[in-house]
Scaffold this motif. Structure first.
Motif, PDB file in Angstrom:
ATOM      1  N   GLY A  15       0.624  -1.227  -0.012  1.00  0.00           N
ATOM      2  CA  GLY A  15       0.120   0.089  -0.100  1.00  0.00           C
ATOM      3  C   GLY A  15       0.794   1.219  -0.046  1.00  0.00           C
ATOM      4  O   GLY A  15       0.498   2.244   0.753  1.00  0.00           O
ATOM      5  N   CYS A  16       1.742   1.373  -0.836  1.00  0.00           N
ATOM      6  CA  CYS A  16       2.615   2.448  -0.824  1.00  0.00           C
ATOM      7  C   CYS A  16       2.350   3.434  -1.878  1.00  0.00           C
ATOM      8  O   CYS A  16       3.169   4.340  -2.330  1.00  0.00           O
ATOM      9  N   GLY A  17       1.314   3.610  -2.487  1.00  0.00           N
ATOM     10  CA  GLY A  17       0.788   4.420  -3.553  1.00  0.00           C
ATOM     11  C   GLY A  17       1.151   3.978  -4.580  1.00  0.00           C
ATOM     12  O   GLY A  17       1.652   2.834  -4.995  1.00  0.00           O
ATOM     13  N   ASP A  18       1.096   4.893  -5.625  1.00  0.00           N
ATOM     14  CA  ASP A  18       1.578   4.449  -7.013  1.00  0.00           C
ATOM     15  C   ASP A  18       3.138   4.212  -7.070  1.00  0.00           C
ATOM     16  O   ASP A  18       3.757   4.860  -6.684  1.00  0.00           O
ATOM     17  N   ARG A  19       3.381   2.996  -7.879  1.00  0.00           N
ATOM     18  CA  ARG A  19       4.868   2.867  -8.221  1.00  0.00           C
ATOM     19  C   ARG A  19       4.893   2.694  -9.293  1.00  0.00           C
ATOM     20  O   ARG A  19       4.165   1.964 -10.191  1.00  0.00           O
ATOM     21  N   THR A  20       6.104   3.228  -9.935  1.00  0.00           N
ATOM     22  CA  THR A  20       6.529   2.970 -11.576  1.00  0.00           C
ATOM     23  C   THR A  20       7.687   2.166 -11.519  1.00  0.00           C
ATOM     24  O   THR A  20       8.664   2.383 -10.798  1.00  0.00           O
ATOM     25  N   ALA A  21       7.883   1.738 -12.795  1.00  0.00           N
ATOM     26  CA  ALA A  21       8.915   1.175 -13.216  1.00  0.00           C
ATOM     27  C   ALA A  21      10.325   2.149 -13.377  1.00  0.00           C
ATOM     28  O   ALA A  21       9.919   3.008 -14.346  1.00  0.00           O
ATOM     29  N   ASP A  22      11.284   1.732 -13.038  1.00  0.00           N
ATOM     30  CA  ASP A  22      12.300   2.745 -13.317  1.00  0.00           C
ATOM     31  C   ASP A  22      13.110   2.166 -14.814  1.00  0.00           C
ATOM     32  O   ASP A  22      12.603   0.919 -15.185  1.00  0.00           O
ATOM     33  N   ALA A  23      14.036   2.860 -15.429  1.00  0.00           N
ATOM     34  CA  ALA A  23      14.463   2.378 -16.684  1.00  0.00           C
ATOM     35  C   ALA A  23      15.503   0.976 -16.626  1.00  0.00           C
ATOM     36  O   ALA A  23      15.288   0.060 -17.507  1.00  0.00           O
ATOM     37  N   THR A  24      15.927   0.876 -15.202  1.00  0.00           N
ATOM     38  CA  THR A  24      16.589  -0.320 -15.133  1.00  0.00           C
ATOM     39  C   THR A  24      15.851  -1.531 -14.925  1.00  0.00           C
ATOM     40  O   THR A  24      15.975  -2.413 -15.543  1.00  0.00           O
ATOM     41  N   LEU A  25      14.602  -1.426 -14.629  1.00  0.00           N
ATOM     42  CA  LEU A  25      13.711  -2.486 -14.343  1.00  0.00           C
ATOM     43  C   LEU A  25      13.103  -2.740 -16.037  1.00  0.00           C
ATOM     44  O   LEU A  25      12.796  -3.823 -16.464  1.00  0.00           O
ATOM     45  N   VAL A  26      12.812  -1.575 -16.634  1.00  0.00           N
ATOM     46  CA  VAL A  26      12.364  -1.850 -18.056  1.00  0.00           C
ATOM     47  C   VAL A  26      13.253  -2.679 -18.885  1.00  0.00           C
ATOM     48  O   VAL A  26      13.104  -3.552 -19.548  1.00  0.00           O
ATOM     49  N   GLY A  36       4.872 -16.235 -21.562  1.00  0.00           N
ATOM     50  CA  GLY A  36       3.906 -17.323 -20.677  1.00  0.00           C
ATOM     51  C   GLY A  36       4.939 -18.098 -20.152  1.00  0.00           C
ATOM     52  O   GLY A  36       4.378 -18.853 -18.861  1.00  0.00           O
ATOM     53  N   SER A  37       6.111 -18.320 -20.466  1.00  0.00           N
ATOM     54  CA  SER A  37       7.098 -19.468 -19.640  1.00  0.00           C
ATOM     55  C   SER A  37       8.067 -18.704 -18.764  1.00  0.00           C
ATOM     56  O   SER A  37       8.635 -19.626 -17.892  1.00  0.00           O
ATOM     57  N   THR A  38       8.042 -17.454 -18.368  1.00  0.00           N
ATOM     58  CA  THR A  38       8.836 -17.109 -17.554  1.00  0.00           C
ATOM     59  C   THR A  38       8.330 -17.115 -16.256  1.00  0.00           C
ATOM     60  O   THR A  38       7.339 -16.792 -15.797  1.00  0.00           O
ATOM     61  N   PRO A  39       9.362 -17.553 -15.211  1.00  0.00           N
ATOM     62  CA  PRO A  39       8.966 -17.786 -13.929  1.00  0.00           C
ATOM     63  C   PRO A  39       8.564 -16.370 -13.223  1.00  0.00           C
ATOM     64  O   PRO A  39       9.262 -15.635 -13.544  1.00  0.00           O
ATOM     65  N   LEU A  40       7.503 -16.439 -12.381  1.00  0.00           N
ATOM     66  CA  LEU A  40       7.082 -15.275 -11.946  1.00  0.00           C
ATOM     67  C   LEU A  40       8.116 -14.771 -10.853  1.00  0.00           C
ATOM     68  O   LEU A  40       8.111 -13.639 -10.613  1.00  0.00           O
ATOM     69  N   ASN A  41       8.922 -15.741 -10.100  1.00  0.00           N
ATOM     70  CA  ASN A  41       9.997 -15.365  -9.152  1.00  0.00           C
ATOM     71  C   ASN A  41      10.969 -14.582  -9.960  1.00  0.00           C
ATOM     72  O   ASN A  41      11.515 -13.559  -9.316  1.00  0.00           O
ATOM     73  N   ASP A  42      11.283 -14.728 -11.206  1.00  0.00           N
ATOM     74  CA  ASP A  42      12.182 -13.992 -12.327  1.00  0.00           C
ATOM     75  C   ASP A  42      11.723 -12.394 -11.954  1.00  0.00           C
ATOM     76  O   ASP A  42      12.482 -11.526 -11.656  1.00  0.00           O
ATOM     77  N   ILE A  43      10.298 -12.318 -12.289  1.00  0.00           N
ATOM     78  CA  ILE A  43       9.828 -10.945 -12.366  1.00  0.00           C
ATOM     79  C   ILE A  43       9.848 -10.286 -11.232  1.00  0.00           C
ATOM     80  O   ILE A  43      10.093  -9.198 -11.221  1.00  0.00           O
ATOM     81  N   LEU A  44       9.368 -11.057 -10.261  1.00  0.00           N
ATOM     82  CA  LEU A  44       9.347 -10.567  -8.953  1.00  0.00           C
ATOM     83  C   LEU A  44      10.748  -9.981  -8.262  1.00  0.00           C
ATOM     84  O   LEU A  44      10.688  -9.033  -7.388  1.00  0.00           O
ATOM     85  N   ASP A  45      11.661 -10.866  -8.577  1.00  0.00           N
ATOM     86  CA  ASP A  45      13.082 -10.462  -8.060  1.00  0.00           C
ATOM     87  C   ASP A  45      13.311  -9.061  -8.877  1.00  0.00           C
ATOM     88  O   ASP A  45      14.047  -8.052  -8.103  1.00  0.00           O
ATOM     89  N   LEU A  46      13.039  -8.945  -9.972  1.00  0.00           N
ATOM     90  CA  LEU A  46      13.373  -7.415 -10.832  1.00  0.00           C
ATOM     91  C   LEU A  46      12.686  -6.344 -10.055  1.00  0.00           C
ATOM     92  O   LEU A  46      13.303  -5.525 -10.048  1.00  0.00           O
ATOM     93  N   VAL A  47      11.377  -6.730  -9.812  1.00  0.00           N
ATOM     94  CA  VAL A  47      10.389  -5.908  -9.318  1.00  0.00           C
ATOM     95  C   VAL A  47      10.924  -5.242  -7.618  1.00  0.00           C
ATOM     96  O   VAL A  47      10.992  -4.052  -7.398  1.00  0.00           O
ATOM     97  N   ARG A  48      11.469  -6.196  -7.191  1.00  0.00           N
ATOM     98  CA  ARG A  48      12.000  -5.974  -5.773  1.00  0.00           C
ATOM     99  C   ARG A  48      12.992  -5.112  -5.716  1.00  0.00           C
ATOM    100  O   ARG A  48      13.246  -4.251  -5.048  1.00  0.00           O
ATOM    101  N   GLU A  49      13.978  -5.641  -6.828  1.00  0.00           N
ATOM    102  CA  GLU A  49      15.371  -4.675  -6.888  1.00  0.00           C
ATOM    103  C   GLU A  49      14.924  -3.232  -7.114  1.00  0.00           C
ATOM    104  O   GLU A  49      15.550  -2.443  -6.762  1.00  0.00           O
TER     105      GLU A  49
END
Length: 70
Positions: A15-26, A36-49
């Motif tokens: 609940g931190c309000g709107d969050r946007t992707a930075d250039a590094t994440l993109v 469709g075959s990308t593991p969600l954990n890989d994506i979540l790791d990038l979002v966490r970073e």
């Protein structure tokens, strides 16, 4: 949600309000070639970073106490 201890659930419940992707994440998501075959954990790791980068604290000092980048 069935598993409320999941990484995705914890991320969404912050609940931190709107969050946007930075250039590094993109760039990282582009390099990962998400499909469709990308593991969600890989994506979540990038979002966490991205979250960690957005919440980084700069160096500051008060008296003799100092903080450094987290």
């Amino acid at each position: 949600m069935k598993n409320q201890n999941s990484r995705a659930y914890n991320f969404l419940k912050r609940g931190c309000g709107d969050r946007t992707a930075d250039a590094t994440l993109v760039s990282a998501l582009t390099a990962l070639a998400v499909d469709g075959s990308t593991p969600l954990n890989d994506i979540l790791d990038l979002v966490r970073e991205c979250e960690i980068r957005n919440r980084a604290v700069g160096t500051a000092s008060i008296g003799y106490a100092t903080s450094t980048l987290n």
